[in-house]
Design a protein around this motif. Structure first.
Motif, PDB file in Angstrom:
ATOM      1  N   ARG A   1     -44.035  46.712  33.015  1.00  0.00           N
ATOM      2  CA  ARG A   1     -44.952  45.590  32.802  1.00  0.00           C
ATOM      3  C   ARG A   1     -45.214  44.843  34.091  1.00  0.00           C
ATOM      4  O   ARG A   1     -46.348  44.448  34.368  1.00  0.00           O
ATOM      5  CB  ARG A   1     -44.344  44.629  31.795  1.00  0.00           C
ATOM      6  N   ALA A   2     -44.144  44.643  34.870  1.00  0.00           N
ATOM      7  CA  ALA A   2     -44.325  43.937  36.142  1.00  0.00           C
ATOM      8  C   ALA A   2     -45.266  44.730  37.043  1.00  0.00           C
ATOM      9  O   ALA A   2     -46.122  44.152  37.726  1.00  0.00           O
ATOM     10  CB  ALA A   2     -42.982  43.742  36.827  1.00  0.00           C
ATOM     11  N   ALA A   3     -45.123  46.072  37.024  1.00  0.00           N
ATOM     12  CA  ALA A   3     -45.976  46.905  37.879  1.00  0.00           C
ATOM     13  C   ALA A   3     -47.431  46.777  37.453  1.00  0.00           C
ATOM     14  O   ALA A   3     -48.329  46.575  38.281  1.00  0.00           O
ATOM     15  CB  ALA A   3     -45.516  48.363  37.802  1.00  0.00           C
ATOM     16  N   ILE A   4     -47.687  46.874  36.122  1.00  0.00           N
ATOM     17  CA  ILE A   4     -49.063  46.761  35.639  1.00  0.00           C
ATOM     18  C   ILE A   4     -49.605  45.378  35.972  1.00  0.00           C
ATOM     19  O   ILE A   4     -50.733  45.219  36.445  1.00  0.00           O
ATOM     20  CB  ILE A   4     -49.118  47.022  34.123  1.00  0.00           C
TER      21      ILE A   4
ATOM     22  N   ALA B   1     -47.108  47.752  49.714  1.00  0.00           N
ATOM     23  CA  ALA B   1     -47.435  47.149  48.420  1.00  0.00           C
ATOM     24  C   ALA B   1     -47.491  48.232  47.352  1.00  0.00           C
ATOM     25  O   ALA B   1     -46.937  48.081  46.250  1.00  0.00           O
ATOM     26  CB  ALA B   1     -48.762  46.404  48.515  1.00  0.00           C
ATOM     27  N   ALA B   2     -48.134  49.360  47.674  1.00  0.00           N
ATOM     28  CA  ALA B   2     -48.213  50.447  46.705  1.00  0.00           C
ATOM     29  C   ALA B   2     -46.820  51.029  46.452  1.00  0.00           C
ATOM     30  O   ALA B   2     -46.468  51.351  45.308  1.00  0.00           O
ATOM     31  CB  ALA B   2     -49.165  51.532  47.212  1.00  0.00           C
ATOM     32  N   ALA B   3     -46.000  51.119  47.503  1.00  0.00           N
ATOM     33  CA  ALA B   3     -44.659  51.677  47.344  1.00  0.00           C
ATOM     34  C   ALA B   3     -43.811  50.791  46.450  1.00  0.00           C
ATOM     35  O   ALA B   3     -42.999  51.279  45.656  1.00  0.00           O
ATOM     36  CB  ALA B   3     -43.992  51.837  48.712  1.00  0.00           C
ATOM     37  N   LEU B   4     -44.022  49.476  46.559  1.00  0.00           N
ATOM     38  CA  LEU B   4     -43.283  48.535  45.710  1.00  0.00           C
ATOM     39  C   LEU B   4     -43.583  48.828  44.244  1.00  0.00           C
ATOM     40  O   LEU B   4     -42.676  48.877  43.398  1.00  0.00           O
ATOM     41  CB  LEU B   4     -43.714  47.115  46.077  1.00  0.00           C
ATOM     42  N   VAL B   5     -44.864  49.052  43.940  1.00  0.00           N
ATOM     43  CA  VAL B   5     -45.240  49.357  42.558  1.00  0.00           C
ATOM     44  C   VAL B   5     -44.638  50.694  42.129  1.00  0.00           C
ATOM     45  O   VAL B   5     -44.144  50.828  41.005  1.00  0.00           O
ATOM     46  CB  VAL B   5     -46.774  49.363  42.412  1.00  0.00           C
TER      47      VAL B   5
ATOM     48  N   ASN C   1     -56.236  52.385  41.866  1.00  0.00           N
ATOM     49  CA  ASN C   1     -55.672  53.647  41.399  1.00  0.00           C
ATOM     50  C   ASN C   1     -54.209  53.498  40.997  1.00  0.00           C
ATOM     51  O   ASN C   1     -53.771  54.072  40.000  1.00  0.00           O
ATOM     52  CB  ASN C   1     -55.823  54.713  42.487  1.00  0.00           C
ATOM     53  N   ILE C   2     -53.451  52.706  41.743  1.00  0.00           N
ATOM     54  CA  ILE C   2     -52.044  52.526  41.381  1.00  0.00           C
ATOM     55  C   ILE C   2     -51.968  51.796  40.045  1.00  0.00           C
ATOM     56  O   ILE C   2     -51.082  52.065  39.225  1.00  0.00           O
ATOM     57  CB  ILE C   2     -51.265  51.784  42.491  1.00  0.00           C
ATOM     58  N   GLY C   3     -52.938  50.911  39.778  1.00  0.00           N
ATOM     59  CA  GLY C   3     -52.970  50.228  38.486  1.00  0.00           C
ATOM     60  C   GLY C   3     -53.195  51.207  37.352  1.00  0.00           C
ATOM     61  O   GLY C   3     -52.485  51.186  36.335  1.00  0.00           O
ATOM     62  N   ALA C   4     -54.173  52.114  37.540  1.00  0.00           N
ATOM     63  CA  ALA C   4     -54.463  53.090  36.490  1.00  0.00           C
ATOM     64  C   ALA C   4     -53.234  53.963  36.237  1.00  0.00           C
ATOM     65  O   ALA C   4     -52.874  54.244  35.087  1.00  0.00           O
ATOM     66  CB  ALA C   4     -55.664  53.935  36.890  1.00  0.00           C
ATOM     67  N   PHE C   5     -52.543  54.370  37.309  1.00  0.00           N
ATOM     68  CA  PHE C   5     -51.348  55.196  37.131  1.00  0.00           C
ATOM     69  C   PHE C   5     -50.248  54.432  36.415  1.00  0.00           C
ATOM     70  O   PHE C   5     -49.523  54.994  35.593  1.00  0.00           O
ATOM     71  CB  PHE C   5     -50.844  55.703  38.487  1.00  0.00           C
ATOM     72  N   ALA C   6     -50.114  53.125  36.726  1.00  0.00           N
ATOM     73  CA  ALA C   6     -49.064  52.337  36.079  1.00  0.00           C
ATOM     74  C   ALA C   6     -49.271  52.332  34.569  1.00  0.00           C
ATOM     75  O   ALA C   6     -48.319  52.513  33.802  1.00  0.00           O
ATOM     76  CB  ALA C   6     -49.076  50.911  36.634  1.00  0.00           C
ATOM     77  N   VAL C   7     -50.527  52.154  34.133  1.00  0.00           N
ATOM     78  CA  VAL C   7     -50.781  52.132  32.687  1.00  0.00           C
ATOM     79  C   VAL C   7     -50.488  53.501  32.076  1.00  0.00           C
ATOM     80  O   VAL C   7     -49.850  53.603  31.023  1.00  0.00           O
ATOM     81  CB  VAL C   7     -52.233  51.703  32.410  1.00  0.00           C
ATOM     82  N   VAL C   8     -50.936  54.572  32.738  1.00  0.00           N
ATOM     83  CA  VAL C   8     -50.715  55.911  32.190  1.00  0.00           C
ATOM     84  C   VAL C   8     -49.220  56.200  32.075  1.00  0.00           C
ATOM     85  O   VAL C   8     -48.743  56.760  31.080  1.00  0.00           O
ATOM     86  CB  VAL C   8     -51.426  56.971  33.066  1.00  0.00           C
TER      87      VAL C   8
ATOM     88  N   LEU D   1     -42.157  51.394  39.014  1.00  0.00           N
ATOM     89  CA  LEU D   1     -42.471  52.362  37.959  1.00  0.00           C
ATOM     90  C   LEU D   1     -41.344  53.361  37.789  1.00  0.00           C
ATOM     91  O   LEU D   1     -41.078  53.836  36.683  1.00  0.00           O
ATOM     92  CB  LEU D   1     -43.758  53.110  38.294  1.00  0.00           C
ATOM     93  N   SER D   2     -40.665  53.703  38.905  1.00  0.00           N
ATOM     94  CA  SER D   2     -39.651  54.747  38.818  1.00  0.00           C
ATOM     95  C   SER D   2     -38.337  54.218  38.259  1.00  0.00           C
ATOM     96  O   SER D   2     -37.502  55.004  37.824  1.00  0.00           O
ATOM     97  CB  SER D   2     -39.431  55.373  40.191  1.00  0.00           C
ATOM     98  N   LEU D   3     -38.149  52.891  38.267  1.00  0.00           N
ATOM     99  CA  LEU D   3     -36.868  52.353  37.799  1.00  0.00           C
ATOM    100  C   LEU D   3     -36.553  52.836  36.392  1.00  0.00           C
ATOM    101  O   LEU D   3     -35.425  53.218  36.086  1.00  0.00           O
ATOM    102  CB  LEU D   3     -36.900  50.823  37.819  1.00  0.00           C
ATOM    103  N   GLU D   4     -37.570  52.799  35.528  1.00  0.00           N
ATOM    104  CA  GLU D   4     -37.311  53.212  34.155  1.00  0.00           C
ATOM    105  C   GLU D   4     -37.426  54.711  33.984  1.00  0.00           C
ATOM    106  O   GLU D   4     -36.735  55.299  33.167  1.00  0.00           O
ATOM    107  CB  GLU D   4     -38.310  52.537  33.224  1.00  0.00           C
ATOM    108  N   GLU D   5     -38.328  55.303  34.759  1.00  0.00           N
ATOM    109  CA  GLU D   5     -38.579  56.731  34.603  1.00  0.00           C
ATOM    110  C   GLU D   5     -37.303  57.533  34.861  1.00  0.00           C
ATOM    111  O   GLU D   5     -37.006  58.478  34.140  1.00  0.00           O
ATOM    112  CB  GLU D   5     -39.680  57.155  35.574  1.00  0.00           C
ATOM    113  N   ILE D   6     -36.531  57.145  35.900  1.00  0.00           N
ATOM    114  CA  ILE D   6     -35.369  57.973  36.219  1.00  0.00           C
ATOM    115  C   ILE D   6     -34.158  57.597  35.384  1.00  0.00           C
ATOM    116  O   ILE D   6     -33.221  58.367  35.280  1.00  0.00           O
ATOM    117  CB  ILE D   6     -34.996  57.916  37.712  1.00  0.00           C
ATOM    118  N   THR D   7     -34.156  56.405  34.771  1.00  0.00           N
ATOM    119  CA  THR D   7     -33.009  56.074  33.923  1.00  0.00           C
ATOM    120  C   THR D   7     -33.237  56.534  32.490  1.00  0.00           C
ATOM    121  O   THR D   7     -32.329  56.487  31.680  1.00  0.00           O
ATOM    122  CB  THR D   7     -32.743  54.561  33.916  1.00  0.00           C
ATOM    123  N   ALA D   8     -34.464  56.987  32.206  1.00  0.00           N
ATOM    124  CA  ALA D   8     -34.762  57.406  30.839  1.00  0.00           C
ATOM    125  C   ALA D   8     -33.794  58.501  30.404  1.00  0.00           C
ATOM    126  O   ALA D   8     -33.411  59.354  31.199  1.00  0.00           O
ATOM    127  CB  ALA D   8     -36.193  57.919  30.771  1.00  0.00           C
ATOM    128  N   ALA D   9     -33.440  58.466  29.124  1.00  0.00           N
ATOM    129  CA  ALA D   9     -32.398  59.377  28.640  1.00  0.00           C
ATOM    130  C   ALA D   9     -32.771  60.836  28.878  1.00  0.00           C
ATOM    131  O   ALA D   9     -31.944  61.629  29.307  1.00  0.00           O
ATOM    132  CB  ALA D   9     -32.172  59.121  27.164  1.00  0.00           C
TER     133      ALA D   9
END
Lengths: 503, 99
Positions: free
Chosen positions: A475-478, A94-98, A353-360, A102-110
């Motif tokens: 947003r889905a992760a949060i 479940a945590a890995a899914l989140v 904790n995964i929630g707090a990281f998602a927001v950050v 989260l990484s989907l956008e992080e690694i595609t970021a310009a």
């Protein structure tokens, strides 16, 4: 003699590992980032479905000793899917899914320039290691799984290779980790020398009848094995990598380290002490007690003076490790209750904790901060001022996660987790540790609430951080983490009963 | 020679490796000391396996070798990236991240 393999039992790690290799190949043939991300997400989701299906069916075990090798001893299976394993595999996936979301956008970021294929391959390889670690019941498999979890994470931390901070973080993590692995392996060799067995259900009875002159050897072995796991869960004195690595690594990797890797580390520690070393509870009980007390106190005191959101989360997760270690300090006295308390706390901690990281992550990504640097902008706590006016929903979710971490109502799940740990600690006769924990809980209130209050304070007037991301994945992760937190706060018995049932 | 001698040698090697990790400042040398500790562990496993007359210890020695090889691959890559950005492989120069 050919050993039969129960493929249903090993399905979760198998699915993830096969998907990891498929991703690497697909990347070599030029698949797009979107496809890679979706395959990665699908594999973790499929493994989660398998774990749920396994939980509904019979309990399985595979890679057992057969015939002559087994003799009249216990079944000695290397890979077991019992209730304990299934709870941890569920938490990890479940945590890995989140994390994948989260990484989907992080690694595609310009600006990020992370190689997508390698990122998803390494992430899935580490997840496969974590899934195997929680099911391992034999010291060889435990070591191999622990390394399968650790090695890809070093590479993940260093993936932004043009960035000096990331490679420095990776070097620190790497050196501390390989040293603790070497120490743990030497401890295992001593235990093997004393008992002549590798399967935990054979080590345990053999340790019970160690001749008197070998007892110090066994005790040293026990303490050295604990050192390896203390590193994995970032307990003092093996904690100092955590803040630096959390800050230097790409943020989804940080979330992975602080939740998935830590949960798997606690699972491994619990498996070893509860199944393999109960006879030496008088040795590891006090050691873990002192570690827990020092870890939570130091973590909380240093967290008080942090101004950066990531470093605060790093020190707070060190402090939380102390709470998770505390029930195990009772040693072999009322051990099942202590194990249940630790499992419940780890599961609940993972959600909040995964929630707090998602927001950050969402906050910093949109803010267009430089991908890294010693002092990245939009990372101090003061930047969070006035978030409630711009993004009421995100701010409410963040405040809820922080209150859960602090253990105050309405964050009922954090409160219940703490109560369960208190009860197990007092019942096991470690009252002094419960007192230390109570004092620490009060200290921690300060920094969690100070952060939560900033969310609702008036903006500081200086340059206004931009709005939160519109990206659907973050947003889905949060949303997923917040939904999990609300459900568990309304019905904490879901986790508590599942944890109590494992013993 | 009895297995005891091998165990003494293994403990000595492990100690040398441990001291080296603590006092040396070059990341490559620190890393070599870690490898020394892992090999000391292998020696202990194999001697204990001979003492007990079963194969578990020899088996784990193979796994430790694989783990050590994998660690070398990742570790040297990380040290390379550090060296490229910093022109130094001393762990004292790794000072961007503090407090």
């Amino acid at each position: 003699m050919i050993q039969s393999i129960d493929y249903a039992a090993i399905a979760p790690p198998l699915i993830v590992a096969v998907a990891a290799i498929a991703l690497l190949l697909a990347d070599a043939f030029g698949a797009s980032r979107r496809v890679l991300g979706l395959v990665s997400l699908g594999a973790v989701g499929a493994a989660l479905v398998t774990v749920i299906a396994l939980a509904l069916g019979d309990r399985r075990a595979t890679f057992c000793l057969t015939g002559d090798l087994r003799g009249n001893g216990p079944p000695s299976c290397s890979y077991v899917t019992d209730d304990f394993t299934l709870i941890f595999q569920g938490v990890v996936l479940a945590a890995a899914l989140v994390v994948v979301l989260l990484s989907l956008e992080e690694i595609t970021a310009a600006g990020a320039r992370l190689p997508a294929g390698e990122f998803h391959f390494l992430l899935l390889a580490a997840i496969a290691g974590a899934l195997t670690l929680v099911a391992a019941r034999d010291l060889v498999l435990l070591v191999v799984a622990l390394e399968t979890l650790s090695l890809p994470v070093f590479a993940l931390v260093a993936l932004r290779r043009y960035d000096g901070v990331a490679s420095e973080a990776a070097l620190k993590l790497f050196l501390v980790s390989v040293i603790s692995t070497a120490v743990m392996l030497f401890g295992i060799s001593l235990l093997y020398g004393v008992t002549g067995a590798m399967h935990l259900d054979r080590v345990a009875p053999a340790l019970g009848r160690v001749p008197g002159d070998l007892e110090p050897v066994a005790a040293v072995g026990v303490v050295m094995v604990l050192a390896g796991f203390a590193f994995k869960v970032a307990a003092v004195p093996f904690h100092f990598w955590a803040p630096d690595v959390y800050q230097g690594a790409p943020l989804p990797v940080t979330a992975f380290l602080s939740v998935v890797s830590k949960a798997a580390g606690f699972a491994g520690l619990t498996i070893v002490v509860a199944l393999g070393l109960p006879a030496y509870g008088h040795v590891w009980g006090p050691v873990l007690g002192v570690l827990a007390a020092v870890t939570m106190t130091l973590g909380n005191l240093v967290a008080l003076r942090q101004r950066s959101a990531i470093r605060l989360l790093a020190w707070s997760s060190i402090a939380q490790s102390g709470y998770m270690l505390a029930p195990l300090a009772v040693g072999d006295e009322r051990l099942p209750e202590a194990v249940a308390a630790t499992v419940a706390y780890v599961a609940i901690y993972s959600v909040m904790n995964i929630g707090a990281f998602a927001v950050v992550i969402g906050f910093r990504r949109r803010a267009g901060a430089p991908a890294a640097g010693p002092a990245p902008s939009w990372d101090t706590l003061d930047d969070y001022r006035g978030l409630a006016r711009r993004n009421p929903a995100t701010a409410a979710a963040m405040a809820f996660f922080l209150i859960c971490l602090a253990g105050l109502p309405p964050g009922v799940m954090g409160l219940f987790a703490k109560i369960v740990v208190f009860r197990a600690t007092v019942a096991g006769g470690a009252t002094w540790l419960a007192v230390v924990m109570a004092v620490n809980t009060v200290i921690a209130l300060y920094y969690y609430l100070a952060w939560a209050a900033r969310l609702f304070a008036a903006p500081s007037g200086a340059a206004e951080p931009p709005r939160m991301p519109r990206g659907a994945a973050v947003r889905a992760a949060i949303g997923a983490a917040a939904a999990g937190a609300v459900v568990l706060s309304v019905a904490p018995q879901l986790v508590l009963q599942a944890a109590a049932a494992i013993t | 020679m009895s297995p005891g001698h091998y165990l003494v040698l293994s403990a000595l090697l492990f100690t040398i490796g441990g001291v080296g990790v603590l006092v040396r400042r070059n990341a490559i040398v620190v890393f070599m000391c870690v490898e020394l500790m892992l090999n000391a562990t292998n020696l202990a496993f194999v001697s204990f396996a001979r003492m007990h007359g079963n194969l578990d210890g020899q088996l784990i020695a193979f796994f430790v070798m694989v783990v050590a090889a994998a660690e070398v691959v990742v570790g040297l890559a990380i040290i390379m990236t550090i060296f490229r950005t910093r022109r130094s492989s001393s762990v004292d120069d790794a000072n961007l991240l503090k407090y």
